[in-house]
Design an enzyme around this catalytic site. Structure first.
Site, short mmCIF file in Angstrom:
data_model
loop_
_atom_site.label_atom_id
_atom_site.label_comp_id
_atom_site.label_asym_id
_atom_site.label_seq_id
_atom_site.Cartn_x
_atom_site.Cartn_y
_atom_site.Cartn_z
N LYS A 1 -28.96 15.67 4.07
CA LYS A 1 -27.89 16.68 4.06
C LYS A 1 -27.51 17.11 5.49
CE LYS A 1 -27.29 17.15 -0.41
NZ LYS A 1 -28.10 16.07 -0.98
C1 LIG Z 1 -24.16 17.93 -5.73
C2 LIG Z 1 -25.64 18.05 -5.68
N1 LIG Z 1 -26.26 18.95 -6.46
C3 LIG Z 1 -27.59 19.11 -6.43
C4 LIG Z 1 -28.40 18.36 -5.60
C5 LIG Z 1 -29.88 18.52 -5.67
O1 LIG Z 1 -30.47 18.81 -4.47
P1 LIG Z 1 -31.95 18.29 -4.11
O2 LIG Z 1 -31.90 16.82 -3.93
O3 LIG Z 1 -32.25 19.03 -2.83
O4 LIG Z 1 -32.86 18.71 -5.22
C6 LIG Z 1 -27.80 17.41 -4.76
C7 LIG Z 1 -28.62 16.58 -3.87
O5 LIG Z 1 -28.33 15.48 -3.55
C8 LIG Z 1 -26.40 17.24 -4.81
O6 LIG Z 1 -25.78 16.34 -4.04
#
Ligand SMILES: Cc1ncc(COP(=O)(O)O)c(C=O)c1O
Length: 368
Positions: free
Chosen positions: A191
């Site tokens: 990210k």
């Molecule tokens: C749109 C979206 N929502 C939720 C998430 C979930 O985040 P994490 O991977 O930190 O659990 C991501 C991660 O890629 C995402 O791109």
């Protein structure tokens, strides 16, 4: 006979993403290790304050991932069995799963074919008396149409839970994402601001903030006094220290992403480049092109790979296409999502690209 494959590039491969880690992150981690305070402590508190400054939200609650942040945001809004949450089908599965975790029903509103973000007209048609939240997803770092979505939320009295996982630093008409309701960010390794794994909830709602904090740590306010069924969704000080260093270079890394995207937009000729709508401060987590209908995407990706260009497909299928989701929502028709999911390719846009990398990407894409 198939055409001869393009020659394999001898230049180093350009990855689709690369975390920007400098001496600041390394020093910050060592400092925490030396301090002996490794779990949730002063760095987490400072990181939360920094997110409140960034978004303008009164409260920020750090968690172990974007997924756990979404899950807690749902629970803190009291969402559970019998409730419906409207979201985009064109997203990472965690958006959808966070609704399913609570026993609520995801309701998909199809996307705008220009921006790939949820279409407010489809949201309005999906609202029922059971709708307990609208979850727009600011896909690739471009804010959704927050004027329209906020208007719907006000008119029907439904809270907004923004999935801003990909959009840290983005704003809509000058207002930061994550401040239109309850916001959720991911701090996963790829990210724009990362802590390897991590998440953040932002909200102005005191009750939501307090509930999310309790749920994050076993429902415990006083030591070993459990007020509710809770979780261990905490972030560590080691991660928060990385995040603080990352926030320190966010404006420069976003500036570079924007310059890279502008260059790609200006030089890619052979395929459809991304459309940014007016009033959006896009942070270019992903740069996504769209192939014409009927084009062979696998072949295009293979050719880019031979040219040393890493790619990604975000996302090859809508959320409604997976068995565990279909079991709950049944067969739904989302033709725009299906069309878009079949034709997108994301290209490198990260802040560590050199000018020569951008030229290679353009040349490879234009020769498709
Ligand atoms: C749109 C979206 N929502 C939720 C998430 C979930 O985040 P994490 O991977 O930190 O659990 C991501 C991660 O890629 C995402 O791109």
């Amino acid at each position: 006979m198939p055409p001869d494959p393009a020659p394999v590039s001898t230049l180093p491969r350009i990855p689709i993403s690369r975390p920007w880690i400098g001496p600041e992150e390394k020093a910050a981690v060592l400092e925490v290790l030396d301090s002996g305070m490794l779990a949730e402590g002063p760095r987490v508190a400072a990181f939360e304050e920094a997110f409140s400054r960034l978004t303008g939200a009164r409260h920020s609650i750090a968690t172990s991932s974007g997924t756990t942040a979404l899950h807690l945001a749902m629970l803190a809004h009291g969402i559970g069995p019998g409730d419906e949450v409207i979201t985009s089908p064109f997203t990472f599965i965690a958006s959808v799963n966070s609704i399913l975790f609570t026993g609520a029903q995801p309701v998909f509103a199809d996307i705008d074919e220009a921006t790939f973000n949820i279409d407010p007209a489809h949201i309005e048609r999906a609202i029922t008396p059971r709708t307990k939240a609208i979850m727009p997803v600011h896909l690739y770092g471009q804010p959704c149409d927050m004027d329209e979505i906020s208007m719907l939320a006000r008119r029907y009295g439904i809270p907004i839970i923004e999935d801003a996982a990909q959009a840290v630093g983005a704003s809509y008409r000058g207002r930061a994402v994550g401040s239109f309701g309850t916001g959720v960010f991911s701090l996963y390794a790829t990210k724009n601001v990362m802590t390897a794994e991590g998440g953040m909830i932002t909200t102005d709602d005191d009750h939501v903030a307090e509930t999310a904090r309790l749920l994050r740590n076993h429902g415990m306010r006083k030591r070993y006094q459990y007020e509710m069924l809770g979780y261990n969704f905490r972030l560590t000080d080691i991660q928060a220290a990385i995040g603080l260093a990352q926030l320190g270079r966010m404006s420069e890394s976003t500036r570079r992403r924007r310059l890279n995207a502008t260059f790609l937009n200006g030089h890619i000729e052979s395929v459809a480049t991304p459309i940014t709508k007016e009033g959006r401060d896009h942070v270019w987590h992903q740069y996504t092109i769209r192939l014409p209908e009927g084009a062979d995407r696998d072949e295009a990706i293979a050719r880019l790979e031979r040219a040393g260009i890493g790619t990604g497909i975000f996302y090859p299928l809508g959320g409604h296409r997976f068995p565990h989701v279909r079991e709950v929502v049944g067969d739904v028709s989302l033709p725009i999502t299906d069309r878009v999911a079949a034709s997108v390719i994301s290209l490198p846009v990260h802040p560590l690209l050199e000018h020569a990398d951008l030229e290679r990407i353009v040349a490879a894409v234009n020769s498709l």
